[in-house]
Design a protein around this motif. Structure first.
Motif, PDB file in Angstrom:
ATOM      1  N   ILE A 116       0.840  -1.205   0.000  1.00  0.00           N
ATOM      2  CA  ILE A 116       0.000   0.000   0.000  1.00  0.00           C
ATOM      3  C   ILE A 116       0.872   1.251   0.000  1.00  0.00           C
ATOM      4  N   ASP A 117       1.981   1.221   0.733  1.00  0.00           N
ATOM      5  CA  ASP A 117       2.886   2.373   0.740  1.00  0.00           C
ATOM      6  C   ASP A 117       3.488   2.611  -0.641  1.00  0.00           C
ATOM      7  N   LEU A 118       3.769   1.534  -1.380  1.00  0.00           N
ATOM      8  CA  LEU A 118       4.279   1.708  -2.740  1.00  0.00           C
ATOM      9  C   LEU A 118       3.210   2.314  -3.642  1.00  0.00           C
ATOM     10  N   ALA A 119       1.968   1.871  -3.496  1.00  0.00           N
ATOM     11  CA  ALA A 119       0.874   2.441  -4.287  1.00  0.00           C
ATOM     12  C   ALA A 119       0.711   3.930  -3.981  1.00  0.00           C
ATOM     13  N   THR A 173      10.389  -3.321 -12.081  1.00  0.00           N
ATOM     14  CA  THR A 173      11.548  -4.022 -11.539  1.00  0.00           C
ATOM     15  C   THR A 173      11.168  -4.651 -10.193  1.00  0.00           C
ATOM     16  N   GLU A 174      11.951  -5.591  -9.741  1.00  0.00           N
ATOM     17  CA  GLU A 174      11.679  -6.280  -8.482  1.00  0.00           C
ATOM     18  C   GLU A 174      11.725  -5.295  -7.310  1.00  0.00           C
ATOM     19  N   TYR A 175      10.710  -5.358  -6.446  1.00  0.00           N
ATOM     20  CA  TYR A 175      10.704  -4.477  -5.277  1.00  0.00           C
ATOM     21  C   TYR A 175      10.834  -5.236  -3.957  1.00  0.00           C
ATOM     22  N   ASP A 301      17.289   6.711  -2.362  1.00  0.00           N
ATOM     23  CA  ASP A 301      17.231   7.779  -1.349  1.00  0.00           C
ATOM     24  C   ASP A 301      16.822   7.301   0.042  1.00  0.00           C
ATOM     25  N   GLY A 302      16.709   5.995   0.227  1.00  0.00           N
ATOM     26  CA  GLY A 302      16.353   5.457   1.544  1.00  0.00           C
ATOM     27  C   GLY A 302      14.870   5.272   1.757  1.00  0.00           C
ATOM     28  N   GLY A 303      14.054   5.660   0.785  1.00  0.00           N
ATOM     29  CA  GLY A 303      12.602   5.503   0.928  1.00  0.00           C
ATOM     30  C   GLY A 303      12.171   4.055   1.017  1.00  0.00           C
ATOM     31  N   TRP A 304      12.816   3.178   0.223  1.00  0.00           N
ATOM     32  CA  TRP A 304      12.471   1.750   0.252  1.00  0.00           C
ATOM     33  C   TRP A 304      12.786   1.167   1.626  1.00  0.00           C
ATOM     34  N   LYS A 305      13.953   1.506   2.175  1.00  0.00           N
ATOM     35  CA  LYS A 305      14.330   0.974   3.493  1.00  0.00           C
ATOM     36  C   LYS A 305      13.375   1.468   4.579  1.00  0.00           C
ATOM     37  N   ALA A 306      12.910   2.713   4.447  1.00  0.00           N
ATOM     38  CA  ALA A 306      11.977   3.243   5.435  1.00  0.00           C
ATOM     39  C   ALA A 306      10.668   2.469   5.408  1.00  0.00           C
ATOM     40  N   ILE A 307      10.183   2.139   4.207  1.00  0.00           N
ATOM     41  CA  ILE A 307       8.948   1.353   4.091  1.00  0.00           C
ATOM     42  C   ILE A 307       9.167  -0.041   4.668  1.00  0.00           C
ATOM     43  N   TYR A 308      10.311  -0.654   4.335  1.00  0.00           N
ATOM     44  CA  TYR A 308      10.622  -1.986   4.862  1.00  0.00           C
ATOM     45  C   TYR A 308      10.644  -1.965   6.382  1.00  0.00           C
ATOM     46  N   ASN A 309      11.378  -1.021   6.949  1.00  0.00           N
ATOM     47  CA  ASN A 309      11.505  -0.981   8.406  1.00  0.00           C
ATOM     48  C   ASN A 309      10.171  -0.709   9.089  1.00  0.00           C
ATOM     49  N   ARG A 310       9.311   0.042   8.437  1.00  0.00           N
ATOM     50  CA  ARG A 310       8.005   0.330   9.027  1.00  0.00           C
ATOM     51  C   ARG A 310       7.181  -0.934   9.188  1.00  0.00           C
ATOM     52  N   TRP A 311       7.247  -1.820   8.207  1.00  0.00           N
ATOM     53  CA  TRP A 311       6.359  -2.984   8.211  1.00  0.00           C
ATOM     54  C   TRP A 311       7.044  -4.299   8.541  1.00  0.00           C
ATOM     55  N   LEU A 312       8.295  -4.454   8.177  1.00  0.00           N
ATOM     56  CA  LEU A 312       8.905  -5.783   8.234  1.00  0.00           C
ATOM     57  C   LEU A 312      10.084  -5.921   9.180  1.00  0.00           C
ATOM     58  N   ALA A 313      10.608  -4.813   9.710  1.00  0.00           N
ATOM     59  CA  ALA A 313      11.813  -4.912  10.542  1.00  0.00           C
ATOM     60  C   ALA A 313      11.583  -5.741  11.790  1.00  0.00           C
ATOM     61  N   GLU A 314      10.426  -5.596  12.441  1.00  0.00           N
ATOM     62  CA  GLU A 314      10.207  -6.335  13.690  1.00  0.00           C
ATOM     63  C   GLU A 314      10.156  -7.839  13.477  1.00  0.00           C
TER      64      GLU A 314
END
Length: 331
Positions: A116-119, A173-175, A301-314
Motif C-alpha cells: 500500500i505504501d508503494l501504491a 523491476t523487483e521491489y 534515497d532510503g525511501g524503500w528501506k523506510a517502508i521496509y523498516n516500518r512494516w517488516l523490521a520487527e
C-alpha cells in the motif's frame, strides 16, 4: 511498530480474520493465495501476447528502463497515463488480508502495509497527493484478468514475476524478494528452530489450494499436505491442531507469526525464489517505465528501506539492501 502492537493472539486472530472477511464480502470475495499458479491464458483483443516475449524472458526480473526523471504531468502525452490523470485518481488492485503487505486495520478500517505504501508513492508522484488513490480489493486470481480489462491501472499484491506471466502482463523491476519457508510452533527454549519441510516426515503441513506453494509441498516425500482456502484458513487449522506447520512465502508467514506469538518462522533457507513486481497492462510500457523511475529513486534515497523498516523490521530484522533493478527489456 504500531501495526504489530495490535496483534491478536491465537484463536482471537482467527476471529479477527473471520470478521474482516465478512466486512470485505460486501465488496468482493477475497481469497488469500500467496503465490498462485498462473491462470489459463485469457484472450483479449487489446492485449495480444507478444511472440518475442519467451525469447526476452531469460530473466523474469528484467523490466523496462526507467524514465530518466519524473516528468511534470503537463508534459506526459502517453495515452494510458493521460487517462489516469484526466480521471483524477490511480486505481490499484490490492490484498486486504495479507498482513504487513496489504491488510485492513480493524480499528481504522484502512488497508495498509508494504504494498500500500508503494501504491501511495505512485499516486503522490502522479498527482502530488497520495490521497488520489483508489484501492480495489481483489483476489489473487483477479490480478491478470483485471489488468487485461483495464479495470485497474496497477496491481500491488505480492505478485511473483515469472516468464509465463510476462506473456500476459508487464512488471516493474523487483521491489521485494521472498521465498517459500515454514511456520511452526515456538520452541519452549525461545530458540528459533531451523526446521525444513523435509524434516516433517509424517507431519501435516498446510498450504493454500491452487498455489505454487501447495504444488511444491506435494513434491516432498513423507509429508501430508493439508489444503486450505487461504493462509488465514491454515492458521485456523494450525490453532485447532489439525496442521503441524504452515508453508508459504516468508512475508506471509511473518504476518501470521505477528498475529500469533506462539508461532515462529524457521531459520531454514527458503526453498523457492519469489521476486515480487508491481504489475501493469502489458501495453502500458510508459507507465511501467514511470514507476520504475519511482522505484529506483526510492531504493537510492532510503525511501524503500523506510517502508521496509516500518512494516517488516520487527518480524524479519532490519532492512537489507533493496533488490537491484534489472533493466533493458525490449518492447
Amino acid at each position: 511498530m504500531k501495526t504489530l502492537s495490535r496483534r491478536a493472539n491465537g484463536p482471537i486472530a482467527a476471529v479477527i480474520a473471520a470478521a474482516g472477511a465478512l466486512v470485505l464480502s460486501a465488496c468482493t470475495s477475497v481469497t488469500y493465495a500467496e503465490t498462485p499458479l498462473p491462470p489459463p491464458p485469457v484472450s483479449s483483443s487489446t492485449t495480444p501476447a507478444s511472440p518475442a516475449t519467451p525469447v526476452e524472458c531469460d530473466n523474469p526480473t528484467q523490466s523496462y528502463d526507467p524514465l530518466p526523471s519524473i516528468p511534470s504531468s503537463g508534459d506526459i502525452t502517453d495515452e494510458s497515463v493521460r487517462r489516469i490523470l484526466d480521471r483524477g485518481h490511480l486505481v490499484v488492485g490490492v490484498s486486504a488480508d495479507t498482513f504487513l503487505f496489504g491488510a485492513r486495520d480493524p480499528l481504522t478500517n484502512r488497508i495498509e502495509g508494504f504494498d500500500i505504501d508503494l501504491a501511495k508513492a505512485v499516486a503522490k508522484s502522479l498527482f502530488g497527493s497520495e490521497s488520489k488513490l483508489q484501492l480495489r480489493v481483489i483476489t489473487a486470481a483477479d490480478r491478470i484478468p483485471l489488468l487485461e480489462k483495464r479495470e485497474v491501472d496497477m496491481v500491488a499484491r505480492n505478485m511473483t514475476m515469472n516468464c509465463d506471466r510476462w506473456t500476459k502482463v508487464g512488471f516493474s523491476t523487483e521491489y521485494y524478494h521472498s521465498g517459500q519457508k515454514l511456520l511452526v510452533a515456538t520452541d519452549p527454549s525461545g530458540k528459533v528452530p531451523n526446521t525444513r519441510i523435509e524434516d516433517l516426515q509424517g507431519k501435516r503441513v498446510c498450504a493454500p489450494r491452487a498455489t505454487s506453494t501447495l504444488e511444491k509441498l506435494n513434491t516432498v516425500t513423507g509429508v501430508e499436505p493439508v489444503p486450505a482456502a487461504d493462509h488465514t484458513g491454515c492458521l485456523v487449522l494450525f490453532q485447532q491442531g489439525k496442521a503441524d506447520a504452515i508453508t508459504g512465502d516468508d512475508i506471509v508467514l511473518a504476518g501470521l507469526a505477528a498475529q500469533d506469538p506462539y508461532t515462529v518462522v524457521t531459520s531454514a533457507p527458503a526453498i523457492t525464489d519469489e521476486p515480487y513486481g508491481l504489475a501493469f497492462n502489458k501495453e502500458d510500457v510508459y507507465l511501467t517505465r514511470y514507476v520504475n523511475r519511482i522505484l529506483a529513486d526510492l531504493k537510492a534515497d532510503g525511501g524503500w528501506k523506510a517502508i521496509y523498516n516500518r512494516w517488516l523490521a520487527e518480524p524479519l530484522g532490519p532492512a537489507p539492501a533493496p533488490p537491484a533493478g534489472v533493466h533493458g527489456r525490449g518492447t
